[in-house]
Scaffold this motif. Sequence first.
Motif: not given
Length: 434
Positions: A1-5, A406-410, A413-415, A418-422
């Motif tokens: 997955m492309t890293s979010p901007k 806020a930085g960590e969450s931003a 947010i687009f994981a 399945e990544e989000s679960g890990r």
Amino acid sequence: MTSPKVVVIGGGAAGLIAAGRAAECGARVILVEKNQALGAKLILSGKGRCNITNGEEDIDRFLSFYGKKGKFLYSVFSRFGPRETLLFFEKRGLRTVMERGKRIFPEKGGSEKVINCLIDYLKEGRVEIYRSREALNLEFRNGRAKRFILRGQEVEGDAFIICTGGKSFPKTGSSGDGYRFAQRAGHTIITPKPALCPVKLRDKWPLPARGLNLKNVSLSLFLDGVKISERFGELLLTHFGISGPIAMDMSREIDDACSGGSAELYLDLKPALSLEILSARIGRDFEKYAGSAFRESLKDLLPRGIISSVLEKSAIPAEKRVSDISSEERNSLARLLKAMPLVPSGLLGFDWSIVTSGGVSLKEIEPATMKSKLAENLFFAGEILDIDGPTGGFNLQMCWSTGYMAGESAAGIFALPEESGRRSNDDLQAKNPV
């Protein structure tokens, strides 16, 4: 997955740590600052010394300093609180010292050292910094933030963090722009007011009193004859009124009282002494200076600068012989020193306030992530939020905690699902620089 901007608007305390944390969590980050220099307001913190945080160890007591809204910060403080803040800066070579009131400052270097630590954090994450770029508008599409319109440029992103501050010290760039961006997303703005601000008095201090810093005094606020607030500590007398820690901490309540009824302040110059003990002390001084004028009898009891003000407010003529002063006059002097009346006329305004009270309604922000409840990819951190605390490092700690999360969450947010679960809290902790 492309890293979010992730696009962060505002290069103050909250914006700097938000951008650094988002990059540390794997995002591509752009930090936009309207000034050429980062941390313009941070450089002024603590008169250049930068009161990083407070050393209060009890988290519940720490949060109580923000009033009823303090519980909103519980989640972010449990993740990145005062302890984590100190470890963060310590890792980057910043040694600290604790002073009166558990205020924590850099041992050396002051604000510049703090800013340099944060700039190093941005470099570690290869954050791209746009300096001297004013943000003009935030555009939305289908309920999501799409792009920021800068002066002469557009910046698109996957997530946006608004850290533009409030309206205090507008010369540093805090002109309230962030409120307009928040309103574009439908957010409610609680009316911004100056907080931690010098207080104007109706009557002016005599020239000898101006600039006098009184220590260990007490200031009480009365509204329509009822005491509603009290502070103990240092008070600075100025040409316009009063400043210093206890006046600044009480300023919001004073402002509300001025607009809500008959407001009065009373200054206790001798809070450690009861009225009876003080009257007896004055009696001993009167015996010592029995053959002198009244004005001479005060020099052992009071700082020289305040004597002229006491003489103005006292019913005893300045040149009256001490031996001729009655016991009732002596007692009236004791009452004056225990409750010198001051009449506030308002605050000096945003140009002189340290922080802003009011801002984006906390009801519309997720407390664990700082994410907007109205736009799924919009986050807020720092002074733009409707929460503020007293002097002593509490407001900067709020910026560090909300900005970090806020930085960590931003960034996360687009994981993918399945990544989000890990992506557990333990995983994030492993990446945590502290």
